[in-house]
Design an enzyme around this catalytic site. Structure first.
Site, PDB file in Angstrom:
ATOM      1  N   ASP A  56       0.826  -1.205   0.000  1.00  0.00           N
ATOM      2  CA  ASP A  56       0.000   0.000   0.000  1.00  0.00           C
ATOM      3  C   ASP A  56       0.866   1.264   0.000  1.00  0.00           C
ATOM      4  OD1 ASP A  56       0.859  -0.691   2.605  1.00  0.00           O
ATOM      5  OD2 ASP A  56      -0.552   0.738   3.455  1.00  0.00           O
ATOM      6  N   GLU A  57       0.286   2.344  -0.419  1.00  0.00           N
ATOM      7  CA  GLU A  57       0.826   3.701  -0.301  1.00  0.00           C
ATOM      8  C   GLU A  57       2.236   3.865  -0.892  1.00  0.00           C
ATOM      9  OE1 GLU A  57      -1.665   5.424   3.480  1.00  0.00           O
ATOM     10  OE2 GLU A  57       0.278   4.522   3.920  1.00  0.00           O
ATOM     11  N   VAL A  58       2.484   3.238  -2.037  1.00  0.00           N
ATOM     12  CA  VAL A  58       3.721   3.544  -2.766  1.00  0.00           C
ATOM     13  C   VAL A  58       3.645   4.999  -3.224  1.00  0.00           C
ATOM     14  CG1 VAL A  58       5.030   3.071  -4.863  1.00  0.00           C
ATOM     15  CG2 VAL A  58       4.178   1.179  -3.462  1.00  0.00           C
TER      16      VAL A  58
END
Length: 584
Positions: A373-375
């Protein structure tokens, strides 16, 4: 003996018990049609119960059971008094791993009953015999495990028999949890305290969802092993069956890896805040005995900073980039920053070693959570090594999604090489890579399970199901238990948690409530999680058509039960409201 005789015996016994409590002003009367226990004062008679807890055993379709059974529940209103010393278990005579497990959960059952102290009970003539039959020797706990059970309680004279049948040891464990919720204490005026059990019951039960989880985050703030065990206890009492352990993040890397000792040397908060392989083995064993599996998450390629700094000194180059970079808002979603370097081939050799060490700690065939998540594209877009690797490619979102997917493919190859097969399920959080428009290009639906953390109104979970993906739902505006303590987030009380419904399609493995760890540690995490996690437990086990209003009386009782069993569950209502059901 006939049903009428048994009911009469129950009534006579209850009458005798109530007479011994005649010095108490308050008693409780059950209104079965409303499923409510009403507090009254007056003379003792056979229609009154000496405590709310005793009344709640038998009042309403599901009494005080949590979660409510799914297939069928019949409870009598008679009670059977006994001394814990007169309770015994019967198992199959065969001496094998199944019998060993049953004996161990029987010991836990006795410890649970002993924790609600009974003393000096002279009624040793009445006996309770719990017989357990498990139909298979399969001891694997996974998404295919049959956790259903059948339970029957009968009373004849001074003998109460509890018969449990289940296909697996885990169904038998859940049945014993149910039995423990059909037992309460009764105090006599002479100082005696005995146990009472419902004298007749017939329950058939099985969960609606096979993945019923709680996420704990031990990277932002370290949680002790003893603290994690308390959560496993709460999960067992509520029939949750997956502890999702978000064990590392950019803030710290507290997991000791025998092959990669630098991860904790650079990433642990201190030498005392490290999880050793022996700790992992102890927790997995502890959890399995309580019907809980542990899934470990090593979040990547984002959320990977501290612990990864040692690459240059080891001659491996930058394994992660943007580590602790400032100003952090330019390089990550949350400080401190850190994101794995997808263009460094040495990274994948390190990942293979990392995966090998983690796999060796887990039961054979256990799934693995790769995060995902949240790259944060600006981090990679500001790294000279990555810019040079991209060359003349346009620095568009699609280009970076391709780079991200290249990382994911190589990380998966490293995992497969470490585990020795190509069929271990991998869980990923929803992200830009899982958007409906691109997911089929990047992620195999036969290999990846997608954990969705979008709001309740978002259609993404259903859209992914329509594409043929399996999902685990973690609805962030109802099931994120850290909300309400930071930013503009809103606290989700137990009613909001309970009322959250997730898809019922066959691709929905289940769901999880999530306790992210930025603002909790050993001193506060229990009351933030409990009893709200138990509200999700009934949603995931029973998936009732009714809402929290209909569950209130049983839920208040379950909160008291958790507290009596050592869980520091937060208060839900003034005590007066608990004692006066339906009045608040």
């Amino acid at each position: 003996m006939g049903k009428a005789y048994l009911v009469l015996m129950g009534i006579l016994l209850c009458s005798k018990l109530y007479e011994s409590a005649s010095n108490s002003l308050w008693r409780w009367k059950c209104n079965q049609s409303a499923g409510a226990c009403t507090r009254v004062s007056g003379d003792v008679d056979a229609t009154l119960y000496p405590s709310l807890e005793t009344c709640r055993l038998v009042c309403g379709t599901a009494g005080g059971l949590w979660p409510q059974p799914t297939v069928g529940t019949v409870l009598s209103d008679g009670l059977f008094q006994f001394s814990l010393s007169s309770l015994k278990f019967e198992f199959a005579s065969e001496d094998n791993d199944v019998t060993t497990y049953l004996k161990e959960i029987a010991d836990l059952f006795n410890k649970t009953l002993s924790s609600i102290s009974a003393s000096n009970c002279s009624n040793t003539d009445n006996t309770v015999t719990i017989s357990i039959v498990v139909l298979t020797n399969n001891m694997d706990l996974n998404w295919k495990t049959d956790e259903g059970y059948n339970l029957e309680i009968l009373t004849a004279g001074k003998e109460n028999s509890v018969k449990i049948s289940a296909n697996t040891i885990f169904g038998a464990r859940h049945a014993l949890e149910t039995v423990s919720q059909l037992i309460e204490l009764f105090s006599n005026n002479n100082g005696e305290v005995c146990h009472v059990i419902v004298d007749e019951a017939k329950i058939s039960d099985a969960p609606n969802y096979n993945h019923r989880g709680l996420l704990l985050d031990t990277a932002r703030n370290f949680l002790s092993i003893s603290s994690i065990k308390k959560h496993v206890d709460g999960m067992a009492h509520s029939k949750l069956n997956v502890l999702h352990w978000h064990i590392t993040d950019s803030q710290s890397f507290p997991l000791e890896l025998p092959t990669l000792p630098n991860m904790t040397k650079y990433g642990a908060y201190s030498d005392s805040k490290i999880y050793h392989p022996t700790d992992i083995a102890e927790l997995i064993s502890y959890a399995k005995l309580r019907g809980v599996r542990i899934i470990i998450e090593i979040d990547a390629p984002s959320h990977a900073g501290n612990g990864w700094q040692w690459g240059p000194d080891a001659g491996l180059g930058d394994l992660s980039v943007c580590i602790n970079q400032q100003p952090w808002r330019s390089f990550c979603i949350q400080p401190p920053c850190g994101q794995l370097n997808p263009v460094n081939s040495n990274l994948y050799k390190v990942l293979k070693d990392l995966y090998s060490d983690v796999i060796n700690m887990l039961p054979k065939g256990e799934v693995f959570h790769m995060g995902g998540d949240e790259v944060y594209i600006p981090c990679w877009n500001s790294t000279p090594e990555i810019i040079a690797y991209l060359g003349d490619k346009p620095r568009t979102t699609e280009t970076f999604l391709d780079l991200w997917s290249d990382y994911q493919a190589q990380a998966l190859e490293a995992f497969d090489s470490a585990v020795g097969n190509t069929n271990t399920p991998i869980i990923l959080w929803t992200s830009h890579l899982t958007e409906v428009s691109v997911i089929e290009k990047y992620l195999s639906k036969t290999r990846y399970v997608i954990q969705t953390w979008v709001p309740a109104a978002d259609t993404l979970p259903q859209n992914l199901l329509d594409l043929g993906y399996q999902i685990i739902a973690s609805t962030k505006d109802t099931w994120y238990l850290d909300h309400g303590f930071w930013g503009n987030t809103v606290y989700h009380n137990w009613r909001v948690v309970y009322n959250n419904k997730i898809p019922t399609a066959s691709g929905t493995l289940g769901g999880e409530v999530c306790m992210w760890g930025e603002l909790v540690d050993d001193s506060s995490v229990e009351s933030r999680v409990w009893p709200r996690a138990a509200a999700a437990a009934e949603r995931l086990w029973s998936n009732p058509k009714t809402n929290a209003d209909q569950a209130e009386r049983r839920f208040y009782r379950h909160r008291e039960r958790l507290v009596s069993r050592g869980i520091n569950a937060e208060a839900l209502t003034p005590r007066w409201c608990y004692q006066n059901e339906g009045e608040c």
